[in-house]
Design a protein around this motif. Structure first.
Motif, PDB file in Angstrom:
ATOM      1  N   ILE A 167       0.835  -1.193   0.000  1.00 35.35           N
ATOM      2  CA  ILE A 167       0.000   0.000   0.000  1.00 35.35           C
ATOM      3  C   ILE A 167       0.879   1.256   0.000  1.00 35.35           C
ATOM      4  CG2 ILE A 167      -1.664   1.326   1.362  1.00 35.35           C
ATOM      5  CD1 ILE A 167      -2.722  -1.340   2.450  1.00 35.35           C
ATOM      6  N   GLY A 168       0.545   2.206  -0.845  1.00 37.47           N
ATOM      7  CA  GLY A 168       1.269   3.463  -0.931  1.00 37.47           C
ATOM      8  C   GLY A 168       2.166   3.587  -2.142  1.00 37.47           C
ATOM      9  N   PHE A 169       2.559   2.451  -2.723  1.00 37.35           N
ATOM     10  CA  PHE A 169       3.535   2.480  -3.812  1.00 37.35           C
ATOM     11  C   PHE A 169       2.982   3.143  -5.075  1.00 37.35           C
ATOM     12  CE2 PHE A 169       5.673   0.130  -7.383  1.00 37.35           C
ATOM     13  CZ  PHE A 169       6.894   0.776  -7.272  1.00 37.35           C
ATOM     14  N   SER A 170       1.761   2.806  -5.449  1.00 43.88           N
ATOM     15  CA  SER A 170       1.197   3.366  -6.681  1.00 43.88           C
ATOM     16  C   SER A 170       1.070   4.879  -6.601  1.00 43.88           C
ATOM     17  CB  SER A 170      -0.167   2.745  -6.973  1.00 43.88           C
ATOM     18  OG  SER A 170      -0.746   3.338  -8.120  1.00 43.88           O
ATOM     19  N   THR A 171       0.585   5.384  -5.471  1.00 44.94           N
ATOM     20  CA  THR A 171       0.460   6.835  -5.323  1.00 44.94           C
ATOM     21  C   THR A 171       1.832   7.493  -5.384  1.00 44.94           C
ATOM     22  OG1 THR A 171      -1.489   6.507  -3.934  1.00 44.94           O
ATOM     23  CG2 THR A 171      -0.480   8.695  -3.908  1.00 44.94           C
ATOM     24  N   CYS A 172       2.833   6.860  -4.785  1.00 43.06           N
ATOM     25  CA  CYS A 172       4.196   7.383  -4.830  1.00 43.06           C
ATOM     26  C   CYS A 172       4.696   7.482  -6.275  1.00 43.06           C
ATOM     27  CB  CYS A 172       5.120   6.493  -4.010  1.00 43.06           C
ATOM     28  SG  CYS A 172       6.858   6.970  -4.062  1.00 43.06           S
ATOM     29  N   VAL A 173       4.497   6.424  -7.040  1.00 38.83           N
ATOM     30  CA  VAL A 173       4.930   6.420  -8.441  1.00 38.83           C
ATOM     31  C   VAL A 173       4.150   7.453  -9.249  1.00 38.83           C
ATOM     32  CG1 VAL A 173       5.001   5.041 -10.554  1.00 38.83           C
ATOM     33  CG2 VAL A 173       5.742   4.039  -8.392  1.00 38.83           C
ATOM     34  N   THR A 174       2.840   7.509  -9.022  1.00 40.96           N
ATOM     35  CA  THR A 174       2.000   8.475  -9.740  1.00 40.96           C
ATOM     36  C   THR A 174       2.461   9.902  -9.475  1.00 40.96           C
ATOM     37  OG1 THR A 174       0.082   7.000  -9.635  1.00 40.96           O
ATOM     38  CG2 THR A 174      -0.358   9.346 -10.005  1.00 40.96           C
ATOM     39  N   ARG A 175       2.678  10.230  -8.200  1.00 39.95           N
ATOM     40  CA  ARG A 175       3.103  11.587  -7.845  1.00 39.95           C
ATOM     41  C   ARG A 175       4.502  11.886  -8.382  1.00 39.95           C
ATOM     42  NH1 ARG A 175       0.314  12.107  -2.814  1.00 39.95           N
ATOM     43  NH2 ARG A 175      -1.893  12.023  -3.406  1.00 39.95           N
ATOM     44  N   THR A 176       5.391  10.902  -8.347  1.00 42.14           N
ATOM     45  CA  THR A 176       6.750  11.112  -8.853  1.00 42.14           C
ATOM     46  C   THR A 176       6.716  11.446 -10.333  1.00 42.14           C
ATOM     47  OG1 THR A 176       7.700   9.617  -7.201  1.00 42.14           O
ATOM     48  CG2 THR A 176       9.016  10.048  -9.155  1.00 42.14           C
ATOM     49  N   ILE A 177       5.903  10.725 -11.087  1.00 48.44           N
ATOM     50  CA  ILE A 177       5.777  11.009 -12.516  1.00 48.44           C
ATOM     51  C   ILE A 177       5.210  12.411 -12.731  1.00 48.44           C
ATOM     52  CG2 ILE A 177       4.551  10.365 -14.632  1.00 48.44           C
ATOM     53  CD1 ILE A 177       4.728   7.439 -13.649  1.00 48.44           C
ATOM     54  N   GLU A 178       4.144  12.745 -12.014  1.00 42.80           N
ATOM     55  CA  GLU A 178       3.508  14.053 -12.172  1.00 42.80           C
ATOM     56  C   GLU A 178       4.468  15.189 -11.824  1.00 42.80           C
ATOM     57  OE1 GLU A 178       0.148  13.799  -9.622  1.00 42.80           O
ATOM     58  OE2 GLU A 178      -1.123  12.756 -11.085  1.00 42.80           O
ATOM     59  N   LEU A 179       5.146  15.084 -10.689  1.00 45.46           N
ATOM     60  CA  LEU A 179       6.025  16.159 -10.244  1.00 45.46           C
ATOM     61  C   LEU A 179       7.263  16.280 -11.127  1.00 45.46           C
ATOM     62  CD1 LEU A 179       5.703  15.529  -6.411  1.00 45.46           C
ATOM     63  CD2 LEU A 179       4.901  17.563  -7.642  1.00 45.46           C
ATOM     64  N   THR A 180       7.755  15.147 -11.611  1.00 51.21           N
ATOM     65  CA  THR A 180       8.901  15.199 -12.520  1.00 51.21           C
ATOM     66  C   THR A 180       8.531  15.911 -13.814  1.00 51.21           C
ATOM     67  OG1 THR A 180       9.779  13.136 -11.597  1.00 51.21           O
ATOM     68  CG2 THR A 180      10.647  13.826 -13.721  1.00 51.21           C
ATOM     69  N   HIS A 181       7.373  15.587 -14.367  1.00 52.21           N
ATOM     70  CA  HIS A 181       6.931  16.271 -15.579  1.00 52.21           C
ATOM     71  C   HIS A 181       6.711  17.762 -15.322  1.00 52.21           C
ATOM     72  CE1 HIS A 181       6.908  12.758 -17.937  1.00 52.21           C
ATOM     73  NE2 HIS A 181       5.755  12.239 -17.521  1.00 52.21           N
ATOM     74  N   THR A 182       6.226  18.108 -14.135  1.00 48.95           N
ATOM     75  CA  THR A 182       6.031  19.523 -13.800  1.00 48.95           C
ATOM     76  C   THR A 182       7.364  20.254 -13.740  1.00 48.95           C
ATOM     77  OG1 THR A 182       4.018  19.022 -12.554  1.00 48.95           O
ATOM     78  CG2 THR A 182       5.100  21.110 -12.075  1.00 48.95           C
ATOM     79  N   LEU A 183       8.369  19.631 -13.133  1.00 56.15           N
ATOM     80  CA  LEU A 183       9.681  20.270 -12.993  1.00 56.15           C
ATOM     81  C   LEU A 183      10.421  20.387 -14.324  1.00 56.15           C
ATOM     82  CD1 LEU A 183      10.741  18.551  -9.685  1.00 56.15           C
ATOM     83  CD2 LEU A 183      10.529  21.021 -10.017  1.00 56.15           C
TER      84      LEU A 183
END
Length: 406
Positions: A167-183
């Motif tokens: 539990i927690g891994f998918s949200t972590c990956v999702t947010r990492t992808i989103e924030l990386t694309h934002t940066l």
């Protein structure tokens, strides 16, 4: 009202999205099966602080869970039961509550006898701890002490052995992808290299999956020490090929260079599990990239954007997977309790819900299988085929660990 028994549930270690949905699922199913459900607050710390005496006020340590209470929290992130990194088997003298100071007088104390007494006093018939390998290692200890335990795995790093998913891994990956694309917009605007430090003490899954999904050009992970000059050469080449003249690398917090003796830490202080707080490898990588870049860029220095994602990927509401899997895990735990089969970890293995013996939690570390999934020359994920791979590709383990038969 006469109950079939009492189920205790607690959350330990770092918070992740999906904990409240798991608590909700356990509570709903347990109540409908005729059990009373007690929430233990602040993980193992709630049992350490509990006073097993008549008329003692323990309202800050345990609470009765109802459908109304868990339903309100079930859609939210974090854990409304709160959490801690308390380890009753190694409790420092400074962390002892007042009611234990006369009994335990060592600098480091094993207060498990008190925990067992607290569980008996509360009337716990079954205990469901939700946590990572640290929290669940103590759950395995309680199992050996005779406590009926059914464990649920959670961690951003996805590194609990015995299961393909925590539990927690998918949200972590999702947010990492989103924030990386934002940066990317800042890195591209200034034609810089972008260094992003992500979670991953021993396992590099949180860097590997976003990179495989196209969020980064390269990634460095704890399982494989890397050469800074080689990384610089690859990123400069990536940048110079890119139409907007930038490149991205994801750096696991536990990654090390081939010249370093160990991981990068924020301080010398250790928690009760012996872990120092990681942080700083991204800063080191960013600084060295800037210094080394002229060697691979015709003498011209390339500036660097450096960002540590940290708690941004573990706060907030769960994504779809971290809403669905906790619901299933909670019900799996109740399935086992109804069958009176304890000493198990609920799991996802090869795309199917299952369970494995809880002893697997302390048997080994779960890490990326380098030969199968990581290209050490290109500093990128690799794969030969996607056929029969689990949803998150490289998160499966050796098939020799068989799920427990139902």
């Amino acid at each position: 009202m006469k109950y079939r028994g009492t189920i205790g549930i607690l959350t330990g270690g770092g918070d992740v999205p999906g904990l409240n949905p798991a608590i909700r699922a356990v509570t709903f199913r347990a109540l409908r099966e005729g059990y009373r459900v007690v929430g233990i607050r602040r993980g193992w710390g709630g049992l350490v602080d509990y006073i097993p005496e008549k008329d003692a006020d323990n309202s800050d340590h345990v609470q009765i869970l109802t459908e109304d209470l868990v339903n309100r929290a079930g859609r939210t992130g974090g854990t409304f039961l709160h959490t801690s990194r308390t380890l009753p088997a190694r409790l420092p003298a400074a962390a002892l509550p007042d009611h234990l100071k006369q009994t335990y007088r060592q600098q480091i104390n094993d207060v498990t006898p008190h925990v067992l007494r607290a569980l008996e006093n509360i009337g716990i018939d079954y205990l469901i701890p939700i946590g990572g390998d640290d929290t669940l290692s103590y759950a395995e200890r309680l199992h050996r002490e005779g406590v009926p335990v059914v464990a649920i795995p959670k961690t951003m790093d996805n590194d609990v052995p015995g299961t393909d998913y925590c539990i927690g891994f998918s949200t972590c990956v999702t947010r990492t992808i989103e924030l990386t694309h934002t940066l990317r917009t800042t890195a591209g605007s200034h034609e810089r290299l972008l260094v992003i430090e992500v979670f991953g003490r021993y396992a590099g899954f949180t860097a590997m999956l976003p990179t495989m999904a196209g969020a980064a050009d390269r990634c460095v992970i704890p399982e494989c020490p890397f050469d800074m000059e080689h990384l610089t050469a690859l990123l400069v080449a990536d940048r110079n090929r890119h139409p907007s003249a930038y490149a991205v690398v994801l750096v696991s917090e536990g990654a090390t260079t081939i010249d370093e003796q160990g991981m990068s830490f924020e301080s010398q202080e250790k928690d009760q599990y012996g872990h120092r707080k990681l942080g700083g490898i991204g800063d080191k990588v960013a600084l060295q990239l800037k210094e080394l870049s002229p060697q691979f860029n015709n003498g011209h220095r390339i500036n660097v954007v450096n960002q540590r994602l940290g708690y941004l990927v573990r706060c907030g509401n769960p994504d779809a997977i971290d809403s669905i899997v906790p619901m299933a895990y909670g019900n799996l735990a109740l399935d086992l309790i109804l069958e009176n089969r304890t000493g198990h970890l609920v799991a996802l293995r090869n795309g199917c819900y299952a369970n494995v013996p809880i002893e697997v939690v302390t048997s080994r570390k779960k890490v990326v299988i380098i030969d199968r999934y990581y290209n050490q020359e290109r500093l990128r994920p690799k794969y030969e085929t996607f056929h029969a791979q689990p949803t998150f590709i490289m998160t499966s383990e050796d098939a020799t660990l068989k799920p427990t038969a139902g």
